[in-house]
Scaffold this motif. Structure first.
Motif, PDB file in Angstrom:
ATOM      1  N   ARG A 196       0.822  -1.197   0.000  1.00  0.00           N
ATOM      2  CA  ARG A 196       0.000   0.000   0.000  1.00  0.00           C
ATOM      3  C   ARG A 196       0.865   1.260   0.000  1.00  0.00           C
ATOM      4  O   ARG A 196       1.981   1.269   0.510  1.00  0.00           O
ATOM      5  N   ASP A 197       0.318   2.324  -0.586  1.00  0.00           N
ATOM      6  CA  ASP A 197       1.043   3.586  -0.669  1.00  0.00           C
ATOM      7  C   ASP A 197       1.502   4.075   0.700  1.00  0.00           C
ATOM      8  O   ASP A 197       2.616   4.576   0.841  1.00  0.00           O
ATOM      9  N   LYS A 198       0.663   3.932   1.726  1.00  0.00           N
ATOM     10  CA  LYS A 198       1.030   4.424   3.070  1.00  0.00           C
ATOM     11  C   LYS A 198       2.249   3.697   3.611  1.00  0.00           C
ATOM     12  O   LYS A 198       3.095   4.299   4.273  1.00  0.00           O
ATOM     13  N   ALA A 199       2.353   2.397   3.346  1.00  0.00           N
ATOM     14  CA  ALA A 199       3.523   1.647   3.804  1.00  0.00           C
ATOM     15  C   ALA A 199       4.779   2.122   3.081  1.00  0.00           C
ATOM     16  O   ALA A 199       5.844   2.280   3.684  1.00  0.00           O
ATOM     17  N   GLU A 236       5.199   5.107   1.784  1.00  0.00           N
ATOM     18  CA  GLU A 236       5.485   6.443   2.319  1.00  0.00           C
ATOM     19  C   GLU A 236       6.200   6.346   3.664  1.00  0.00           C
ATOM     20  O   GLU A 236       7.136   7.102   3.936  1.00  0.00           O
ATOM     21  N   ALA A 237       5.771   5.412   4.516  1.00  0.00           N
ATOM     22  CA  ALA A 237       6.401   5.252   5.831  1.00  0.00           C
ATOM     23  C   ALA A 237       7.862   4.832   5.685  1.00  0.00           C
ATOM     24  O   ALA A 237       8.733   5.321   6.414  1.00  0.00           O
ATOM     25  N   CYS A 246       9.836   7.931   4.518  1.00  0.00           N
ATOM     26  CA  CYS A 246       9.981   8.912   5.605  1.00  0.00           C
ATOM     27  C   CYS A 246      11.029   8.447   6.614  1.00  0.00           C
ATOM     28  O   CYS A 246      11.926   9.208   6.984  1.00  0.00           O
ATOM     29  N   ARG A 255       0.736  19.380  10.239  1.00  0.00           N
ATOM     30  CA  ARG A 255       1.505  18.863   9.104  1.00  0.00           C
ATOM     31  C   ARG A 255       2.970  18.997   9.464  1.00  0.00           C
ATOM     32  O   ARG A 255       3.435  20.058   9.822  1.00  0.00           O
ATOM     33  N   ARG A 283       7.617  15.204   4.655  1.00  0.00           N
ATOM     34  CA  ARG A 283       6.333  14.867   4.044  1.00  0.00           C
ATOM     35  C   ARG A 283       6.645  14.082   2.780  1.00  0.00           C
ATOM     36  O   ARG A 283       7.513  14.463   2.012  1.00  0.00           O
ATOM     37  N   ASP A 294       5.054  11.898  -0.613  1.00  0.00           N
ATOM     38  CA  ASP A 294       3.987  11.460  -1.513  1.00  0.00           C
ATOM     39  C   ASP A 294       4.613  10.459  -2.472  1.00  0.00           C
ATOM     40  O   ASP A 294       5.700  10.698  -2.998  1.00  0.00           O
ATOM     41  N   SER A 317      10.724  -2.701  -0.223  1.00  0.00           N
ATOM     42  CA  SER A 317       9.417  -2.913  -0.851  1.00  0.00           C
ATOM     43  C   SER A 317       9.500  -3.817  -2.068  1.00  0.00           C
ATOM     44  O   SER A 317       8.491  -4.341  -2.521  1.00  0.00           O
TER      45      SER A 317
END
Length: 124
Positions: free
Chosen positions: A19-22, A24-25, A28, A50, A54, A56, A97
């Motif tokens: 998933r995109d959130k994983a 992104e994590a 980061c 915020r 950050r 995306d 990933s």
């Protein structure tokens, strides 16, 4: 006897969806490993909760492209610091990933004062 353990067709085992959130994590956390990159809130971001960095990402199939906005401690060389972020995030995304990294764009959104005890280390 296709039902026996170890006789599975690799294509029948399923698939892994990242998933995109994983992603992104991972980007980061990897960016924060670079010397001079810090968590920071700036401007209206303080009110909106915020914070930097950050990230995306765009994941398309097995390819990913990342866009990062970071805060750098004052006194750090920006070209070298952002190059190191690009390198580490690219490697981290690829290794953790399994995605093909098409690019990592890094934008310095804020330059922040060093914390207590950091000033001497940064200026040396």
């Amino acid at each position: 006897m296709a039902d026996q353990v170890g006789d599975d067709d690799p294509g029948a085992r399923g698939s892994l969806t990242i998933r995109d959130k994983a992603v992104e994590a991972v980007a980061c956390a990897t960016a924060l490993e670079v010397d001079g990159i810090v968590r920071a809130s700036h401007g209206i971001g303080k009110l909106a909760l915020r914070e930097l960095p950050r990230v995306d990402v765009v994941v398309a199939g097995d390819h990913v492209r990342a866009n990062l906005e970071v805060a750098v401690v004052w006194g750090r060389p920006l070209p070298e610091t952002t190059a190191e972020v690009r390198r580490r995030v690219g490697r981290g995304l690829s290794e953790l990933s399994g995605l093909v990294v098409d690019g990592v764009d890094v934008h310095v959104r804020s330059v922040v004062a060093p914390g207590p005890g950091e000033r001497r280390k940064v200026l040396q």
